[in-house]
Design an enzyme around this catalytic site. Structure first.
Site, mmCIF file in Angstrom:
data_model
loop_
_atom_site.group_PDB
_atom_site.id
_atom_site.type_symbol
_atom_site.label_atom_id
_atom_site.label_comp_id
_atom_site.label_asym_id
_atom_site.label_seq_id
_atom_site.Cartn_x
_atom_site.Cartn_y
_atom_site.Cartn_z
ATOM 1 N N GLU A 1 8.964 -8.189 -3.650
ATOM 2 C CA GLU A 1 8.844 -9.442 -2.861
ATOM 3 C C GLU A 1 9.798 -9.445 -1.667
ATOM 4 O OE1 GLU A 1 7.705 -12.993 -4.668
ATOM 5 O OE2 GLU A 1 6.917 -12.002 -6.459
ATOM 6 N N GLU B 1 0.858 -1.195 0.000
ATOM 7 C CA GLU B 1 0.000 0.000 0.000
ATOM 8 C C GLU B 1 0.887 1.235 0.000
ATOM 9 O OE1 GLU B 1 -2.673 -0.227 3.321
ATOM 10 O OE2 GLU B 1 -3.647 -2.040 2.544
ATOM 11 N N GLY C 1 4.783 -0.914 2.712
ATOM 12 C CA GLY C 1 5.505 -1.762 1.756
ATOM 13 C C GLY C 1 6.231 -2.848 2.524
ATOM 14 N N SER C 2 7.428 -2.511 3.041
ATOM 15 C CA SER C 2 8.184 -3.471 3.853
ATOM 16 C C SER C 2 7.443 -3.806 5.138
ATOM 17 C CB SER C 2 9.560 -2.888 4.202
ATOM 18 O OG SER C 2 10.366 -2.839 3.043
#
Ligand code: CAA
Length: 379
Positions: free
Chosen positions: A363, A127, A131-132
């Site tokens: 990813e 979003e 992220g992380s």
């Protein structure tokens, strides 16, 4: 220890190599330039079974192992990382998660067409403000009885515009933090679901990356994967396998750039010799070859662990961390060996250099991989 590939593995690798040369290479520069999605190539990869490689034939897949998946990802990524990320996301983040955790009705309705490559999927975790730090996601899925009311925004979604099936992680019960998150299967066309702007990216420009907007989307209860609150575990577990795919993508980008540099060094003359006769070039090629081989072994080890039902979180993070670092370093050196030619598009290495960067970001960034690895080694 046994380092030979089987006949079957060699065949699938050759099939991917041939496909990359004949179908992906023509037009790859143009697709990059114009951010053109490789629709026709994706259709053909579906026919070859590359989009549901590890799914059982019972659900429309090819029933192959993760080793085959690594081999195919490397070969496709040597030529076109925009096409290979579509393969990676569809296989590891969509098909794998559905086959492992979806119920029978969900598998019949959603997994079968995805595994056959008739449809493609998108994994929607990130979003604008998460992220992380994935547990911080703020998209909400309010329980309304027989449906969830979905609201929020997702960012940087691979296959965002072209997918038909979206796995969306959303918060149902914020008091429970990550234990309140659910993964919902959302279909394109559901009322209130709109695809936002396409990102204008540095690399993998042929892949289709969008933001997604959910405004009072009614998602049937039967579209939740697993028990209430299982959504975050679902995301983490599928990402473990996804990281093998991206590691193999990074490996392919590195080996593609290395092969181009090796050939160029043998042909190009300077100071009365070929570049390959100069020790400065030889040392670069030696480092590239060594680091690529180490990356390949890490990828194959992670895949082997997965195939043999052994824990592979640490191995997949190590493979992704190291292979993505190798992709970045190798592609920069490949451009350097090509000199001025490396800086222009026709020689392919500048694109591989731009494509390499994303493998250190999506990813799970390299920093996230180090978190996963250090937690494992400190256990
Ligand atoms: N499998 C199953 N569960 C896992 C797991 C795994 N591999 N890793 C963590 N979990 C569980 C934990 O056990 C914990 O649950 P419990 O409380 O029940 O034990 C829960 O998840 C939260 O874990 P942590 O307490 O470790 O949470 P954290 O916030 O400290 O760290 C993180 C979590 C590892 C950093 C995680 O947020 C993460 O992986 N972040 C990166 C997200 C990411 O990779 N995003 C990529 C976006 S998708 C994408 O790029 C696809 C694309 O389009 C190409």
């Amino acid at each position: 220890m046994y380092f030979e590939l089987s006949e079957e593995h060699l065949m699938i690798r050759q099939a991917a190599r041939d496909f990359a040369q004949t179908e992906l290479k023509p037009g790859v520069i143009e697709r990059d330039e114009h951010q053109k999605f490789p629709a026709e190539q994706v259709r053909k990869m579906g026919e070859l079974g590359f989009l549901g490689m590890m799914v059982s034939p019972q659900y429309g897949g090819s029933g192959m192992d993760a080793i085959s998946y690594v081999l195919v990802m490397e070969e496709l990524s040597k030529i076109d990382a925009s096409a290979s990320v579509i393969v990676s996301v569809n296989n590891s983040l969509i098909c794998y998660g559905l086959e492992k955790y979806a119920n029978e009705a969900q598998k019949q309705k959603y997994l079968v067409p995805l595994a056959r490559g008739e449809k493609i999927g998108a994994f929607c975790l990130s979003e604008p403000e998460a992220g992380s730090d994935a547990t911080a996601l703020t998209t909400t899925a309010i329980d309304m009885g027989d449906y969830y009311l979905l609201n929020g925004v997702k960012n940087w979604i691979t296959n965002g515009g072209t997918a038909s099936t979206y796995l969306v992680m959303a918060q149902t019960n914020p008091a429970k933090r990550h234990h309140g998150i659910n993964t919902l299967i959302v279909e394109k066309g559901m009322e209130g679901f709109t695809v936002g702007a396409k990102e204008n990216k540095m690399g993998i420009r042929g892949s289709d990356t969008h933001s997604l907007h959910f405004s009072d989307v009614k998602v049937p209860k039967e579209n939740r994967i697993g028990e209430d609150g299982f959504g975050f575990k679902f995301a983490m577990n599928t990402l473990e396998g996804g990281r093998i795919g991206i590691a193999a993508q990074a490996l392919g980008i590195a080996s593609g750039a290395y092969e181009l540099a090796l050939n160029y060094a043998k042909e190009r003359k300077a100071f009365g010799k070929t570049l390959a006769d100069l020790q400065a070039t030889q040392f670069k090629l030696a480092d590239m070859a060594t680091e690529i081989e180490a990356s390949r072994l890490l990828c194959l080890k992670a895949a082997w662990l997965k195939d043999n039902d052994k824990p592979y979180a640490q191995a997949s993070s190590m493979a992704k961390l190291y292979a993505s670092q190798t992709a970045m370093k190798t592609t920069v050196e490949a451009v350097q060996i090509h000199g001025g030619y490396g800086f222009v598009k026709e020689y392919h290495v500048e694109r591989l250099m731009r494509d390499a960067k994303i493998t250190q970001i999506y990813e799970g960034t390299s920093e996230i991989q180090r978190i996963v690895i250090s937690r494992e080694v400190l256990k």
